[in-house]
Scaffold this motif. Structure first.
Motif, PDB file in Angstrom:
ATOM      1  N   GLN A  18       0.862  -1.407  -0.036  1.00 53.49           N
ATOM      2  CA  GLN A  18       0.018   0.129  -0.150  1.00 53.49           C
ATOM      3  C   GLN A  18       0.910   1.201   0.119  1.00 53.49           C
ATOM      4  N   ASN A  19       1.986   1.301   0.922  1.00 59.24           N
ATOM      5  CA  ASN A  19       2.769   2.323   0.944  1.00 59.24           C
ATOM      6  C   ASN A  19       3.329   2.730  -0.566  1.00 59.24           C
ATOM      7  N   GLU A  20       3.945   1.602  -1.163  1.00 65.93           N
ATOM      8  CA  GLU A  20       4.515   1.793  -2.592  1.00 65.93           C
ATOM      9  C   GLU A  20       3.424   2.308  -3.504  1.00 65.93           C
ATOM     10  N   ARG A  21       2.498   1.802  -3.359  1.00 62.84           N
ATOM     11  CA  ARG A  21       1.302   2.153  -4.350  1.00 62.84           C
ATOM     12  C   ARG A  21       0.938   3.770  -4.177  1.00 62.84           C
ATOM     13  N   MET A  22       0.776   3.962  -2.852  1.00 69.23           N
ATOM     14  CA  MET A  22       0.495   5.246  -2.626  1.00 69.23           C
ATOM     15  C   MET A  22       1.764   6.500  -3.116  1.00 69.23           C
ATOM     16  N   GLU A  23       2.833   5.951  -2.997  1.00 71.11           N
ATOM     17  CA  GLU A  23       3.917   6.980  -3.349  1.00 71.11           C
ATOM     18  C   GLU A  23       3.828   7.048  -4.780  1.00 71.11           C
ATOM     19  N   GLN A  24       3.682   5.952  -5.446  1.00 71.41           N
ATOM     20  CA  GLN A  24       3.241   5.986  -7.248  1.00 71.41           C
ATOM     21  C   GLN A  24       2.329   6.840  -7.453  1.00 71.41           C
ATOM     22  N   VAL A  25       1.066   6.906  -6.683  1.00 67.45           N
ATOM     23  CA  VAL A  25       0.205   7.964  -7.145  1.00 67.45           C
ATOM     24  C   VAL A  25       0.526   9.479  -6.978  1.00 67.45           C
ATOM     25  N   LEU A  26       1.369   9.562  -5.860  1.00 64.26           N
ATOM     26  CA  LEU A  26       1.815  11.060  -5.670  1.00 64.26           C
ATOM     27  C   LEU A  26       2.853  11.571  -6.478  1.00 64.26           C
ATOM     28  N   ARG A  27       3.468  10.508  -7.142  1.00 66.09           N
ATOM     29  CA  ARG A  27       4.467  10.780  -8.182  1.00 66.09           C
ATOM     30  C   ARG A  27       3.853  10.922  -9.500  1.00 66.09           C
ATOM     31  N   MET A  28       2.671  10.430  -9.689  1.00 66.32           N
ATOM     32  CA  MET A  28       1.917  10.616 -11.036  1.00 66.32           C
ATOM     33  C   MET A  28       1.470  11.907 -10.994  1.00 66.32           C
ATOM     34  N   LEU A  29       1.090  12.528  -9.797  1.00 70.43           N
ATOM     35  CA  LEU A  29       0.388  13.799  -9.594  1.00 70.43           C
ATOM     36  C   LEU A  29       1.339  14.920  -9.644  1.00 70.43           C
ATOM     37  N   GLU A  30       2.524  14.549  -9.922  1.00 69.26           N
ATOM     38  CA  GLU A  30       3.732  15.543  -9.963  1.00 69.26           C
ATOM     39  C   GLU A  30       3.622  16.346 -11.219  1.00 69.26           C
ATOM     40  N   SER A  31       3.200  15.521 -12.103  1.00 69.55           N
ATOM     41  CA  SER A  31       2.834  15.924 -13.644  1.00 69.55           C
ATOM     42  C   SER A  31       1.593  15.945 -14.145  1.00 69.55           C
ATOM     43  N   ARG A  32       0.429  15.606 -13.273  1.00 64.04           N
ATOM     44  CA  ARG A  32      -0.864  15.516 -13.953  1.00 64.04           C
ATOM     45  C   ARG A  32      -1.883  16.290 -12.761  1.00 64.04           C
ATOM     46  N   ASP A  33      -3.083  16.552 -13.094  1.00 66.48           N
ATOM     47  CA  ASP A  33      -4.023  17.316 -12.518  1.00 66.48           C
ATOM     48  C   ASP A  33      -4.670  16.175 -11.356  1.00 66.48           C
ATOM     49  N   SER A  34      -4.924  15.035 -11.844  1.00 68.10           N
ATOM     50  CA  SER A  34      -5.683  13.952 -11.190  1.00 68.10           C
ATOM     51  C   SER A  34      -5.416  12.668 -11.666  1.00 68.10           C
ATOM     52  N   VAL A  35      -5.952  11.548 -10.958  1.00 66.92           N
ATOM     53  CA  VAL A  35      -5.635  10.322 -11.428  1.00 66.92           C
ATOM     54  C   VAL A  35      -7.023   9.391 -11.117  1.00 66.92           C
ATOM     55  N   GLN A  36      -7.575   8.347 -11.721  1.00 69.96           N
ATOM     56  CA  GLN A  36      -8.814   8.088 -11.388  1.00 69.96           C
ATOM     57  C   GLN A  36      -8.681   6.707 -10.922  1.00 69.96           C
ATOM     58  N   VAL A  37      -9.747   6.296 -10.130  1.00 71.93           N
ATOM     59  CA  VAL A  37      -9.613   4.983  -9.528  1.00 71.93           C
ATOM     60  C   VAL A  37      -9.391   3.842 -10.658  1.00 71.93           C
ATOM     61  N   ALA A  38     -10.604   3.896 -11.583  1.00 77.47           N
ATOM     62  CA  ALA A  38     -10.328   2.731 -12.478  1.00 77.47           C
ATOM     63  C   ALA A  38      -8.785   2.674 -13.030  1.00 77.47           C
ATOM     64  N   GLU A  39      -8.400   3.664 -13.482  1.00 80.91           N
ATOM     65  CA  GLU A  39      -7.080   3.739 -14.338  1.00 80.91           C
ATOM     66  C   GLU A  39      -6.017   2.998 -13.182  1.00 80.91           C
ATOM     67  N   LEU A  40      -6.041   3.415 -11.740  1.00 84.76           N
ATOM     68  CA  LEU A  40      -4.948   3.029 -10.856  1.00 84.76           C
ATOM     69  C   LEU A  40      -5.202   1.522 -10.744  1.00 84.76           C
ATOM     70  N   ALA A  41      -6.424   1.260 -10.729  1.00 81.77           N
ATOM     71  CA  ALA A  41      -6.671  -0.398 -10.465  1.00 81.77           C
ATOM     72  C   ALA A  41      -6.127  -1.210 -11.336  1.00 81.77           C
ATOM     73  N   GLU A  42      -6.201  -0.603 -12.802  1.00 83.42           N
ATOM     74  CA  GLU A  42      -5.531  -1.390 -13.842  1.00 83.42           C
ATOM     75  C   GLU A  42      -3.943  -1.329 -13.895  1.00 83.42           C
ATOM     76  N   VAL A  43      -3.442  -0.018 -13.580  1.00 79.56           N
ATOM     77  CA  VAL A  43      -1.922   0.190 -13.438  1.00 79.56           C
ATOM     78  C   VAL A  43      -1.407  -0.803 -12.525  1.00 79.56           C
ATOM     79  N   PHE A  44      -1.786  -0.752 -11.249  1.00 84.72           N
ATOM     80  CA  PHE A  44      -1.505  -1.607 -10.301  1.00 84.72           C
ATOM     81  C   PHE A  44      -1.820  -3.255 -10.016  1.00 84.72           C
ATOM     82  N   SER A  45      -2.853  -3.298 -10.742  1.00 83.94           N
ATOM     83  CA  SER A  45      -3.575  -4.917 -11.080  1.00 83.94           C
ATOM     84  C   SER A  45      -3.839  -5.177  -9.514  1.00 83.94           C
ATOM     85  N   VAL A  46      -4.774  -4.272  -9.025  1.00 81.50           N
ATOM     86  CA  VAL A  46      -5.473  -4.663  -7.685  1.00 81.50           C
ATOM     87  C   VAL A  46      -7.118  -4.042  -8.047  1.00 81.50           C
TER      88      VAL A  46
END
Length: 294
Positions: A18-46
Motif C-alpha cells: 500500500q505504501n509503495e502504491r501511494m508513493e506511485q500515485v503521488l509521483r503521478m500527480l507531480e505531472s498530472r492534475d488528477s488520477v482516476q480509480v479505474a486507471e489506478l486499479a489497472e495500473v497496479f493490478s488490484v
C-alpha cells in the motif's frame, strides 16, 4: 518497476505494498492534475476497492484531495510534494546518482548544491571529503554536512520555502553574485535540448539561475523519470550544461542527443534495493551549539 500507465506496476514480480502504491500515485500527480480509480486499479493490478482504500489514506494524511472517481493534487496543475516524500521517491536511483556525482568532486574544491532531494543524497556522499566548501540554499543539505569535519558550509540566506526547506530571494542571489564556485550540482523537474534544465517554482528557478552563473561547471543531477518531463520554467540553457549524472534507465536516444551536443552524460548503475532511503535530518533535533558559541 514498471513505468507505463495501463501496465501493472510491480516490484520484483510482486504486487506493490500500500505504501509503495501511494508513493506511485503521488509521483503521478507531480505531472498530472488528477488520477482516476479505474486507471489506478489497472495500473497496479488490484481491485478498485483497494485503490479507494489507498486514496482515502492519502486524503486522510492531507496529501491529496478527493474528487469524483479519483483524487487530485492539492494544488492544481503541477504540484510540489514535500521534501520528505520526494526523498523517498526513486531513492535507489538518487543514491546511485549521488555516488557517481561525488566521484566528480575533488578535495579542496568549492561546490554548489541546490535544495533538490538528489543533492541531499549527494551531500551525504560528500561527508568524507576534505577541505571542501559547499554553498547551498538547502537547509537540510546544510544540516547533513554540519558536523562533517572537512567541510565548510556556506548557506545563501533568504526567505524560507517550507515545502523544500530551502532559502530563496534576493539575499541569496546577492551572496552568489560575489562567489566563484568550481562545480554546481543542480536537480531538475524536466529537461530538453530546446529549453535546457527546468523546474516549477519561480523563486527556486531564480536562485538556481544565480547559482549556475556563479559556477565554472554546471552539472545536472536527476533520475531517469525526469527525462520524459517538462516543467514551467527553464533555469539553465542546454549549451550551459557541462555534464549530467543520471541512472541507467535514462532513454538511450536522449542521452545520445545530449552527448552529441558535447555534454558529458554519466550513467550510474542502480544496485537494487539494498540501502534504505536516507531520512531528512530534523532541524528541531540538531545538537546544541558548543559553549561560548553564539
Amino acid at each position: 518497476m514498471g513505468e507505463a500507465y495501463g501496465r501493472p506496476i510491480t516490484q520484483d514480480g510482486l504486487t506493490l505494498s500500500q505504501n509503495e502504491r501511494m508513493e506511485q500515485v503521488l509521483r503521478m500527480l507531480e505531472s498530472r492534475d488528477s488520477v482516476q480509480v479505474a486507471e489506478l486499479a489497472e495500473v497496479f493490478s488490484v481491485s478498485e476497492v483497494t485503490v479507494r482504500s489507498d486514496l482515502s489514506e492519502l486524503a486522510r494524511r492531507g496529501k491529496v484531495a478527493r474528487v469524483r472517481g479519483g483524487v487530485r493534487a492539492l494544488q492544481r496543475g503541477q504540484s510540489e510534494l514535500g521534501f520528505d516524500l520526494r526523498l523517498r521517491l526513486e531513492s535507489d536511483r538518487k543514491q546511485a546518482i549521488a555516488r557517481a556525482a561525488a566521484a566528480m568532486v575533488g578535495e579542496g574544491e568549492a561546490v554548489a548544491l541546490d535544495s533538490s532531494t538528489t543533492a541531499y543524497y549527494l551531500a551525504h556522499e560528500l561527508r568524507s571529503k576534505r577541505e571542501l566548501v559547499v554553498v547551498t540554499n538547502g537547509l537540510l543539505i546544510a544540516a547533513a554536512l554540519a558536523d562533517a569535519p572537512g567541510i565548510t558550509v556556506v548557506v545563501t540566506g533568504g526567505t524560507l520555502r517550507v515545502s523544500a526547506m530551502s532559502l530563496v530571494g534576493d539575499l541569496g542571489a546577492d551572496v552568489l553574485s560575489t562567489t566563484r564556485i568550481n562545480k554546481g550540482f543542480l536537480g531538475a523537474r524536466g529537461l530538453s535540448l530546446e529549453r535546457g534544465l527546468m523546474d516549477l517554482n519561480p523563486d527556486e528557478v531564480r536562485l538556481k539561475q544565480r547559482m549556475a552563473d556563479a559556477c565554472e561547471s554546471v552539472i545536472g543531477i536527476f533520475d531517469s523519470t525526469k527525462w520524459h518531463r517538462s516543467a514551467l520554467l527553464s533555469f539553465v540553457p542546454a549549451d550551459r550544461v557541462d555534464a549530467i549524472v543520471t541512472d541507467s534507465a535514462a532513454p538511450a536516444d536522449e542521452v545520445a542527443a545530449w552527448r552529441a551536443q558535447g555534454v558529458e552524460v554519466v550513467v550510474a548503475e542502480v544496485a537494487g534495493r539494498g540501502r534504505s532511503p536516507v531520512r531528512a535530518r530534523d532541524l528541531h533535533r540538531m545538537p546544541p551549539p558548543e559553549r561560548g558559541v553564539a
